[in-house]
Design an enzyme around this catalytic site. Structure first.
Site, short mmCIF file in Angstrom:
data_model
loop_
_atom_site.label_atom_id
_atom_site.label_comp_id
_atom_site.label_asym_id
_atom_site.label_seq_id
_atom_site.Cartn_x
_atom_site.Cartn_y
_atom_site.Cartn_z
N ASP A 241 1.44 -16.21 5.99
CA ASP A 241 1.40 -16.92 5.46
C ASP A 241 1.22 -17.55 4.13
O ASP A 241 1.76 -18.91 3.57
CB ASP A 241 -0.74 -17.62 6.18
CG ASP A 241 -0.61 -17.81 6.98
OD1 ASP A 241 0.15 -17.76 8.29
OD2 ASP A 241 -1.41 -17.47 7.70
N GLU B 183 12.93 -8.89 2.54
CA GLU B 183 11.18 -7.97 2.65
C GLU B 183 12.88 -6.26 2.71
O GLU B 183 13.20 -6.21 3.16
CB GLU B 183 11.51 -7.82 4.50
CG GLU B 183 10.02 -6.96 4.60
CD GLU B 183 9.43 -6.89 5.79
OE1 GLU B 183 8.67 -8.31 5.81
OE2 GLU B 183 9.86 -6.38 7.11
N ALA C 268 2.86 -0.71 5.16
CA ALA C 268 1.70 -1.28 6.15
C ALA C 268 1.73 -2.42 6.66
O ALA C 268 1.37 -3.14 8.08
CB ALA C 268 1.10 -0.51 6.21
N PRO D 211 0.64 -1.36 0.54
CA PRO D 211 -0.18 -0.22 -0.17
C PRO D 211 0.74 1.67 0.46
O PRO D 211 1.98 1.75 1.02
CB PRO D 211 -0.52 0.07 1.28
CG PRO D 211 -0.57 -1.58 2.04
CD PRO D 211 0.64 -2.10 1.59
N ASN D 212 0.19 2.26 -0.97
CA ASN D 212 0.50 3.62 -1.07
C ASN D 212 2.30 3.93 -1.75
O ASN D 212 2.83 4.88 -1.93
CB ASN D 212 0.89 4.25 0.93
CG ASN D 212 -0.20 3.85 0.72
OD1 ASN D 212 -1.55 4.98 0.62
ND2 ASN D 212 -0.19 3.51 1.99
N ARG E 89 4.72 10.49 -2.33
CA ARG E 89 4.15 10.71 -0.60
C ARG E 89 5.65 11.13 0.40
O ARG E 89 7.24 10.01 -0.20
CB ARG E 89 4.12 9.77 -0.23
CG ARG E 89 4.04 8.87 0.55
CD ARG E 89 3.32 7.65 1.05
NE ARG E 89 2.95 7.38 2.78
CZ ARG E 89 3.71 5.98 2.92
NH1 ARG E 89 3.68 4.97 2.55
NH2 ARG E 89 3.38 5.86 4.10
N ASN F 65 8.33 -5.15 -0.35
CA ASN F 65 7.90 -4.19 0.53
C ASN F 65 6.19 -3.67 1.15
O ASN F 65 5.86 -3.83 -0.41
CB ASN F 65 8.49 -2.60 -0.13
CG ASN F 65 8.23 -1.33 0.89
OD1 ASN F 65 7.90 -1.62 1.46
ND2 ASN F 65 9.34 -0.93 0.52
N HIS G 77 12.60 -1.97 3.10
CA HIS G 77 11.46 -1.06 2.96
C HIS G 77 13.48 0.50 2.76
O HIS G 77 13.58 0.17 3.07
CB HIS G 77 11.70 -1.13 4.63
CG HIS G 77 10.71 -2.48 5.15
ND1 HIS G 77 9.21 -2.16 4.99
CD2 HIS G 77 10.47 -3.04 5.74
CE1 HIS G 77 8.66 -3.12 5.15
NE2 HIS G 77 9.89 -3.76 5.91
N HIS H 10 3.31 -5.00 9.35
CA HIS H 10 3.27 -4.95 10.79
C HIS H 10 1.84 -5.64 11.12
O HIS H 10 1.70 -5.69 12.95
CB HIS H 10 3.28 -3.28 11.37
CG HIS H 10 3.97 -2.20 10.54
ND1 HIS H 10 5.44 -2.97 10.79
CD2 HIS H 10 3.68 -1.82 9.14
CE1 HIS H 10 6.20 -1.97 10.23
NE2 HIS H 10 5.29 -1.10 9.20
N TYR I 108 10.97 8.91 1.66
CA TYR I 108 10.38 8.27 0.78
C TYR I 108 11.80 8.17 -0.31
O TYR I 108 11.82 7.08 -1.35
CB TYR I 108 9.65 7.63 0.54
CG TYR I 108 9.14 6.90 1.65
CD1 TYR I 108 9.52 6.05 2.20
CD2 TYR I 108 7.74 7.63 2.34
CE1 TYR I 108 8.14 4.97 3.47
CE2 TYR I 108 7.29 7.25 3.37
CZ TYR I 108 7.28 5.82 3.98
OH TYR I 108 6.67 5.25 4.80
N ARG J 103 5.91 0.65 14.00
CA ARG J 103 7.32 0.74 11.89
C ARG J 103 8.82 -1.23 12.84
O ARG J 103 8.55 -1.15 12.05
CB ARG J 103 7.69 1.04 11.46
CG ARG J 103 6.62 2.13 11.05
CD ARG J 103 6.57 3.22 10.71
NE ARG J 103 6.18 4.06 10.29
CZ ARG J 103 4.70 4.75 9.22
NH1 ARG J 103 4.97 3.29 8.33
NH2 ARG J 103 4.23 5.44 9.16
N ARG K 260 11.92 4.70 13.42
CA ARG K 260 10.92 5.61 13.28
C ARG K 260 10.06 5.13 14.47
O ARG K 260 9.70 4.90 15.52
CB ARG K 260 9.71 5.33 12.02
CG ARG K 260 10.32 5.87 10.81
CD ARG K 260 9.86 5.62 9.18
NE ARG K 260 9.11 6.36 9.04
CZ ARG K 260 7.93 6.18 8.22
NH1 ARG K 260 8.44 5.45 7.22
NH2 ARG K 260 6.95 6.72 8.00
#
Length: 144
Positions: free
Chosen positions: A86, A97, A76, A9-10, A17, A73, A99, A79, A22, A110, A106
């Site tokens: 799964d 993963e 959100a 998301p985002n 943003r 990535n 970020h 978390h 970022y 997070r 932060r």
């Protein structure tokens, strides 16, 4: 080697943003850069972004037999998405993963990743280079 680069998301709003966190690279530019870097390594990369958990889970399921590794990535979802955890555990496709920001500098919420336990490793705080670092790792440490 063929990479599936998943963004949650985002991340479609990269470049606009919170550029102080970022960066100023837009999502399309990020994908183009990652495809070029993969080609330079003798590999391929496909990018997929969704703001919807189920679409990301479907992409993880569809990675089986189509990709050698996932670089994700989760945004959100990192978390709280036990469903993504799964899905990653259910497929035999290794994942790192990533970020863009250093999540440990932060907000407290997070700091915890529920998806990382299903991953080979986690990279954070290196900006968009984290994706390249993940590709480099997979190229040098073949999984499967």
């Amino acid at each position: 080697m063929k990479f599936l680069i998943l963004n949650g998301p985002n991340l479609n709003l990269l470049g606009s943003r919170e550029p102080g966190i970022y960066g100023s690279t837009g999502y399309e530019a990020l994908c183009a850069m990652l495809k070029d870097k993969a080609a330079d390594m003798g590999a391929e990369a496909d990018c997929f972004q969704s703001n919807h958990e189920g679409a990301l889970i479907d992409a993880i399921h569809n990675a089986v037999g189509n990709y050698d590794a996932i670089i994700m990535n989760p945004g959100a979802f990192t978390h709280y998405s036990y469903a993504i955890l799964d899905a990653l555990k259910a497929v035999n496709v290794p994942c790192i993963e990533v970020h863009i920001s250093n999540v440990h500098q932060r907000e407290e919420f997070r700091h915890k990743s529920v998806t990382a336990p299903a991953c080979v490793g986690q990279i954070c705080g290196l900006g968009t280079f984290g994706y390249v670092a993940a590709m480099t790792y997979f190229m040098e440490h073949r999984h499967g």
